[in-house]
Write a protein that holds these residues in place. Sequence first.
Motif, PDB file in Angstrom:
ATOM      1  N   MET A   4     -70.279 -14.087  17.654  1.00  0.00           N
ATOM      2  CA  MET A   4     -69.914 -15.477  17.490  1.00  0.00           C
ATOM      3  C   MET A   4     -68.391 -15.599  17.431  1.00  0.00           C
ATOM      4  SD  MET A   4     -71.329 -18.060  14.638  1.00  0.00           S
ATOM      5  CE  MET A   4     -70.109 -18.905  13.698  1.00  0.00           C
ATOM      6  N   ASN A   5     -67.847 -16.516  18.210  1.00  0.00           N
ATOM      7  CA  ASN A   5     -66.403 -16.729  18.238  1.00  0.00           C
ATOM      8  C   ASN A   5     -65.946 -17.562  17.054  1.00  0.00           C
ATOM      9  OD1 ASN A   5     -66.041 -15.337  20.631  1.00  0.00           O
ATOM     10  ND2 ASN A   5     -66.329 -17.142  21.888  1.00  0.00           N
ATOM     11  N   ALA A   6     -64.703 -17.371  16.643  1.00  0.00           N
ATOM     12  CA  ALA A   6     -64.112 -18.158  15.565  1.00  0.00           C
ATOM     13  C   ALA A   6     -63.916 -19.595  16.034  1.00  0.00           C
ATOM     14  CB  ALA A   6     -62.776 -17.549  15.162  1.00  0.00           C
ATOM     15  N   TYR A   7     -64.051 -20.550  15.103  1.00  0.00           N
ATOM     16  CA  TYR A   7     -63.819 -21.950  15.451  1.00  0.00           C
ATOM     17  C   TYR A   7     -62.371 -22.118  15.900  1.00  0.00           C
ATOM     18  CZ  TYR A   7     -63.423 -26.949  15.410  1.00  0.00           C
ATOM     19  OH  TYR A   7     -63.204 -28.234  15.812  1.00  0.00           O
ATOM     20  N   GLY A   8     -62.148 -22.844  16.971  1.00  0.00           N
ATOM     21  CA  GLY A   8     -60.809 -23.127  17.463  1.00  0.00           C
ATOM     22  C   GLY A   8     -60.318 -22.186  18.541  1.00  0.00           C
ATOM     23  N   VAL A   9     -61.089 -21.121  18.806  1.00  0.00           N
ATOM     24  CA  VAL A   9     -60.661 -20.151  19.804  1.00  0.00           C
ATOM     25  C   VAL A   9     -60.496 -20.814  21.176  1.00  0.00           C
ATOM     26  CG1 VAL A   9     -62.951 -19.298  20.475  1.00  0.00           C
ATOM     27  CG2 VAL A   9     -60.994 -17.754  20.522  1.00  0.00           C
ATOM     28  N   GLU A  10     -61.166 -21.963  21.392  1.00  0.00           N
ATOM     29  CA  GLU A  10     -61.087 -22.661  22.682  1.00  0.00           C
ATOM     30  C   GLU A  10     -59.821 -23.501  22.834  1.00  0.00           C
ATOM     31  OE1 GLU A  10     -62.973 -25.534  19.855  1.00  0.00           O
ATOM     32  OE2 GLU A  10     -63.183 -23.409  20.207  1.00  0.00           O
ATOM     33  N   PHE A  11     -59.046 -23.708  21.749  1.00  0.00           N
ATOM     34  CA  PHE A  11     -57.812 -24.487  21.875  1.00  0.00           C
ATOM     35  C   PHE A  11     -56.808 -23.727  22.741  1.00  0.00           C
ATOM     36  CE2 PHE A  11     -58.844 -26.189  17.402  1.00  0.00           C
ATOM     37  CZ  PHE A  11     -59.616 -27.205  17.911  1.00  0.00           C
ATOM     38  N   LYS A  12     -56.194 -24.444  23.662  1.00  0.00           N
ATOM     39  CA  LYS A  12     -55.244 -23.831  24.599  1.00  0.00           C
ATOM     40  C   LYS A  12     -53.825 -24.318  24.298  1.00  0.00           C
ATOM     41  CE  LYS A  12     -58.559 -22.843  28.135  1.00  0.00           C
ATOM     42  NZ  LYS A  12     -59.451 -22.270  27.179  1.00  0.00           N
ATOM     43  N   ASN A  13     -52.846 -23.539  24.721  1.00  0.00           N
ATOM     44  CA  ASN A  13     -51.448 -23.940  24.569  1.00  0.00           C
ATOM     45  C   ASN A  13     -51.249 -25.303  25.218  1.00  0.00           C
ATOM     46  OD1 ASN A  13     -51.332 -21.356  23.590  1.00  0.00           O
ATOM     47  ND2 ASN A  13     -49.867 -20.610  25.084  1.00  0.00           N
ATOM     48  N   GLY A  14     -50.615 -26.211  24.490  1.00  0.00           N
ATOM     49  CA  GLY A  14     -50.362 -27.556  25.004  1.00  0.00           C
ATOM     50  C   GLY A  14     -51.398 -28.581  24.579  1.00  0.00           C
ATOM     51  N   ASP A  15     -52.562 -28.124  24.074  1.00  0.00           N
ATOM     52  CA  ASP A  15     -53.565 -29.067  23.569  1.00  0.00           C
ATOM     53  C   ASP A  15     -53.010 -29.817  22.364  1.00  0.00           C
ATOM     54  OD1 ASP A  15     -55.447 -28.266  25.420  1.00  0.00           O
ATOM     55  OD2 ASP A  15     -56.685 -27.149  24.000  1.00  0.00           O
ATOM     56  N   VAL A  16     -53.393 -31.072  22.234  1.00  0.00           N
ATOM     57  CA  VAL A  16     -53.059 -31.846  21.047  1.00  0.00           C
ATOM     58  C   VAL A  16     -54.325 -31.938  20.214  1.00  0.00           C
ATOM     59  CG1 VAL A  16     -52.269 -34.060  20.144  1.00  0.00           C
ATOM     60  CG2 VAL A  16     -51.244 -33.133  22.218  1.00  0.00           C
ATOM     61  N   ILE A  17     -54.195 -31.551  18.932  1.00  0.00           N
ATOM     62  CA  ILE A  17     -55.333 -31.547  18.023  1.00  0.00           C
ATOM     63  C   ILE A  17     -55.036 -32.461  16.846  1.00  0.00           C
ATOM     64  CG2 ILE A  17     -56.117 -29.245  18.702  1.00  0.00           C
ATOM     65  CD1 ILE A  17     -54.724 -28.164  16.176  1.00  0.00           C
ATOM     66  N   SER A  18     -56.104 -32.869  16.177  1.00  0.00           N
ATOM     67  CA  SER A  18     -55.986 -33.735  15.008  1.00  0.00           C
ATOM     68  C   SER A  18     -56.552 -33.004  13.798  1.00  0.00           C
ATOM     69  CB  SER A  18     -56.760 -35.030  15.245  1.00  0.00           C
ATOM     70  OG  SER A  18     -56.777 -35.825  14.078  1.00  0.00           O
ATOM     71  N   TYR A  19     -55.861 -33.092  12.670  1.00  0.00           N
ATOM     72  CA  TYR A  19     -56.339 -32.546  11.405  1.00  0.00           C
ATOM     73  C   TYR A  19     -55.919 -33.500  10.296  1.00  0.00           C
ATOM     74  CZ  TYR A  19     -57.191 -29.481   7.468  1.00  0.00           C
ATOM     75  OH  TYR A  19     -57.647 -28.974   6.277  1.00  0.00           O
ATOM     76  N   CYS A  20     -56.890 -34.053   9.587  1.00  0.00           N
ATOM     77  CA  CYS A  20     -56.626 -34.987   8.473  1.00  0.00           C
ATOM     78  C   CYS A  20     -55.697 -36.122   8.918  1.00  0.00           C
ATOM     79  CB  CYS A  20     -56.063 -34.237   7.275  1.00  0.00           C
ATOM     80  SG  CYS A  20     -57.260 -33.139   6.504  1.00  0.00           S
ATOM     81  N   ASP A  21     -55.997 -36.723  10.052  1.00  0.00           N
ATOM     82  CA  ASP A  21     -55.260 -37.874  10.587  1.00  0.00           C
ATOM     83  C   ASP A  21     -53.818 -37.558  11.001  1.00  0.00           C
ATOM     84  OD1 ASP A  21     -57.462 -39.586  10.352  1.00  0.00           O
ATOM     85  OD2 ASP A  21     -56.977 -39.959   8.243  1.00  0.00           O
ATOM     86  N   GLU A  22     -53.480 -36.298  11.145  1.00  0.00           N
ATOM     87  CA  GLU A  22     -52.176 -35.906  11.675  1.00  0.00           C
ATOM     88  C   GLU A  22     -52.416 -35.187  12.997  1.00  0.00           C
ATOM     89  OE1 GLU A  22     -49.147 -34.312   9.076  1.00  0.00           O
ATOM     90  OE2 GLU A  22     -50.479 -34.681   7.375  1.00  0.00           O
ATOM     91  N   GLN A  23     -51.423 -35.241  13.886  1.00  0.00           N
ATOM     92  CA  GLN A  23     -51.573 -34.625  15.199  1.00  0.00           C
ATOM     93  C   GLN A  23     -50.595 -33.462  15.359  1.00  0.00           C
ATOM     94  OE1 GLN A  23     -51.264 -37.583  18.264  1.00  0.00           O
ATOM     95  NE2 GLN A  23     -53.003 -38.743  17.482  1.00  0.00           N
ATOM     96  N   PHE A  24     -51.070 -32.437  16.070  1.00  0.00           N
ATOM     97  CA  PHE A  24     -50.294 -31.226  16.288  1.00  0.00           C
ATOM     98  C   PHE A  24     -50.485 -30.754  17.725  1.00  0.00           C
ATOM     99  CE2 PHE A  24     -51.703 -31.468  11.928  1.00  0.00           C
ATOM    100  CZ  PHE A  24     -50.554 -31.227  11.208  1.00  0.00           C
ATOM    101  N   GLU A  25     -49.457 -30.143  18.284  1.00  0.00           N
ATOM    102  CA  GLU A  25     -49.567 -29.511  19.602  1.00  0.00           C
ATOM    103  C   GLU A  25     -49.709 -28.009  19.403  1.00  0.00           C
ATOM    104  OE1 GLU A  25     -47.351 -29.226  23.908  1.00  0.00           O
ATOM    105  OE2 GLU A  25     -46.125 -29.550  22.145  1.00  0.00           O
TER     106      GLU A  25
END
Length: 62
Positions: free
Chosen positions: A1-22
């Motif tokens: 089983m892969n770790a959560y988030g392993v699919e995020f790629k460089n340059g993706d914009v993600i959200s965590y607790c209503d904040e955004q990160f690249e």
Amino acid sequence: MNAYGVEFKNGDVISYCDEQFEVIENYGSSGTVREFLGEDRYGDTIRNFRWEVYGEKCKKIK
């Protein structure tokens, strides 16, 4: 089983607790991100940023 988030790629914009990160680098269950303030504006760089903390998961938004 892969770790959560392993699919995020460089340059993706993600959200965590209503904040955004690249995503800068992905190491599996964590990575390096920088605050995404919108329209080519960025804040601090955060190393060892966990994709899931206390049951709250990051979500890819673009």
